[in-house]
Design a protein around this motif. Structure first.
Motif, PDB file in Angstrom:
ATOM      1  N   LYS A  73       0.964  -1.072  -0.003  1.00 45.59           N
ATOM      2  CA  LYS A  73      -0.048   0.114  -0.001  1.00 45.59           C
ATOM      3  C   LYS A  73       0.763   1.125   0.053  1.00 45.59           C
ATOM      4  O   LYS A  73       1.908   1.359   0.647  1.00 45.59           O
ATOM      5  CB  LYS A  73      -0.876  -0.169   1.084  1.00 45.59           C
ATOM      6  N   ASP A  74       0.550   2.352  -0.948  1.00 46.99           N
ATOM      7  CA  ASP A  74       1.165   3.375  -1.065  1.00 46.99           C
ATOM      8  C   ASP A  74       2.602   3.407  -1.610  1.00 46.99           C
ATOM      9  O   ASP A  74       3.426   4.211  -1.297  1.00 46.99           O
ATOM     10  CB  ASP A  74       1.257   4.240   0.377  1.00 46.99           C
TER      11      ASP A  74
ATOM     12  N   GLU B 149       3.603   4.124  -4.185  1.00 46.89           N
ATOM     13  CA  GLU B 149       3.903   5.100  -5.095  1.00 46.89           C
ATOM     14  C   GLU B 149       4.700   6.335  -4.373  1.00 46.89           C
ATOM     15  O   GLU B 149       5.344   7.051  -5.043  1.00 46.89           O
ATOM     16  CB  GLU B 149       2.712   5.907  -6.133  1.00 46.89           C
ATOM     17  N   SER B 150       4.713   6.146  -2.966  1.00 47.32           N
ATOM     18  CA  SER B 150       5.504   7.117  -2.369  1.00 47.32           C
ATOM     19  C   SER B 150       6.905   7.028  -2.092  1.00 47.32           C
ATOM     20  O   SER B 150       7.559   7.698  -1.532  1.00 47.32           O
ATOM     21  CB  SER B 150       4.699   7.296  -0.696  1.00 47.32           C
ATOM     22  N   LEU B 151       7.150   5.841  -2.584  1.00 47.15           N
ATOM     23  CA  LEU B 151       8.772   5.564  -2.512  1.00 47.15           C
ATOM     24  C   LEU B 151       9.318   6.078  -3.715  1.00 47.15           C
ATOM     25  O   LEU B 151       8.768   6.174  -4.641  1.00 47.15           O
ATOM     26  CB  LEU B 151       8.900   4.020  -2.612  1.00 47.15           C
ATOM     27  N   THR B 152      10.416   6.642  -3.716  1.00 45.04           N
ATOM     28  CA  THR B 152      11.283   7.329  -4.542  1.00 45.04           C
ATOM     29  C   THR B 152      11.839   6.315  -5.504  1.00 45.04           C
ATOM     30  O   THR B 152      12.260   5.293  -5.255  1.00 45.04           O
ATOM     31  CB  THR B 152      12.446   8.145  -4.142  1.00 45.04           C
TER      32      THR B 152
ATOM     33  N   GLN C 245      15.257   5.028  -4.288  1.00 42.44           N
ATOM     34  CA  GLN C 245      14.961   3.867  -3.418  1.00 42.44           C
ATOM     35  C   GLN C 245      14.709   2.288  -4.206  1.00 42.44           C
ATOM     36  O   GLN C 245      15.145   1.576  -3.656  1.00 42.44           O
ATOM     37  CB  GLN C 245      13.936   4.293  -2.415  1.00 42.44           C
TER      38      GLN C 245
ATOM     39  N   LYS D 266       4.570  -1.071   2.133  1.00 49.87           N
ATOM     40  CA  LYS D 266       5.434  -0.730   0.997  1.00 49.87           C
ATOM     41  C   LYS D 266       6.833  -0.961   1.038  1.00 49.87           C
ATOM     42  O   LYS D 266       7.618  -0.999   0.040  1.00 49.87           O
ATOM     43  CB  LYS D 266       4.985   0.827   0.824  1.00 49.87           C
ATOM     44  N   ASN D 267       7.263  -0.740   2.252  1.00 49.40           N
ATOM     45  CA  ASN D 267       8.669  -0.928   2.514  1.00 49.40           C
ATOM     46  C   ASN D 267       9.509  -2.253   2.544  1.00 49.40           C
ATOM     47  O   ASN D 267      10.384  -2.751   2.255  1.00 49.40           O
ATOM     48  CB  ASN D 267       9.359  -0.604   4.037  1.00 49.40           C
TER      49      ASN D 267
END
Length: 266
Positions: free
Chosen positions: A29-30, A32-35, A38, A210-211
């Motif tokens: 989840k989310d 898309e917030s990772l660069t 990264q 997401k991580n």
């Protein structure tokens, strides 16, 4: 509280429960917030390690094929059934990595491969062959014959799954197993991995986090085992016997009949 209010209240409770269940579904989840930086760093940081028991092909190639012949295993005849009937062909033989992590390589003798990546093995063989034995710089190609990952538990197709590549993510393994069932715990998946020394690692992974995409366990090693535990709903349903199921069915029918009667004579 009248009957209509009870029905309305029950409907709201069921609806809210469904929304809560929906939130428990999904993966990464989310993310898309990772660069991009990264994700790129995590992706390039993985290389599969060779393990005892692996099957690998190693092929030494040169511009002049006859020069490389002594460093390659003889081709193996293969017979199979096709659309046109029985066919005969030849294929490259594979090396079995023994329990000590070694193979017997033509001309060079015993080579220790366990713990190395395919690229490291290619460089090692190339530097030992050239220029000591041949004057022509060779191209060395290595491949895993089959990259195996086991997926068990609450998935639609549990079993041992093979891949044509050694770069397999946990999401690809889950996809190969037909995805999790609605009863699978997505936030507490167990990864079992055997280390080079024979010891075992047990890692808990959250498929919704997401991580996970940045984790060293996002990409799988050969022979990894993924176990998806059942959630409470599966446990509760498993504990209900035939008698309880019959009772629930009867109660459901009675509730439906009462609801129909009240609606007609209201």
């Amino acid at each position: 509280m009248n009957f209509k209010s009870i029905i309305t209240f029950t409907f709201i409770i069921v609806l809210l429960s469904g929304c809560n269940s929906y939130k428990k579904m999904g993966y990464l989840k989310d993310i898309e917030s990772l660069t991009p930086e990264q994700l790129a760093k995590a992706s390039t940081g993985f290389d599969a390690k060779i393990m005892p028991g692996d099957l690998m092909t190693i092929y030494v190639n040169t511009v002049n094929p006859s020069v490389a012949v002594p460093f390659n295993l003889p081709l193996m005849p293969i017979q199979g059934d096709g659309l046109g009937g029985i066919y005969n062909t030849v294929g490259t033989q594979a090396y079995l990595i023994d329990n000590e992590g070694n193979i017997d390589f033509p001309v060079l003798g015993k080579l220790h491969l366990a713990g190395k990546t395919r690229q490291e093995v290619e460089v090692m063989i190339k530097t030992r062959v050239y220029p000591k034995y041949i004057t022509e710089e060779p191209i060395v190609t290595t491949r895993f014959v089959s990259y195996r990952v086991s997926v068990l538990g609450e998935v639609n197709r549990p079993g041992v799954h093979t891949f044509p590549t050694d770069r397999v993510s946990i999401m690809e393994a889950i996809a190969m197993a037909g995805d999790l069932t609605i009863y699978g715990k997505r936030n507490n998946v167990l990864l079992m991995r055997e280390n080079m020394d024979g010891t075992m690692q047990y890692i808990r992974l959250d498929l919704q986090d997401k991580n996970l995409a940045l984790s060293p366990y996002f990409y799988l090693q050969q022979n990894d085992v993924i176990y998806v535990e059942p959630n409470k709903a599966r446990g509760n349903s498993a504990s209900i016997g035939a008698t309880e199921n019959l009772t629930i069915s009867i109660v459901s029918i009675l509730v439906s009949v009462v609801t129909l009667v009240v609606t007609i004579f209201k």
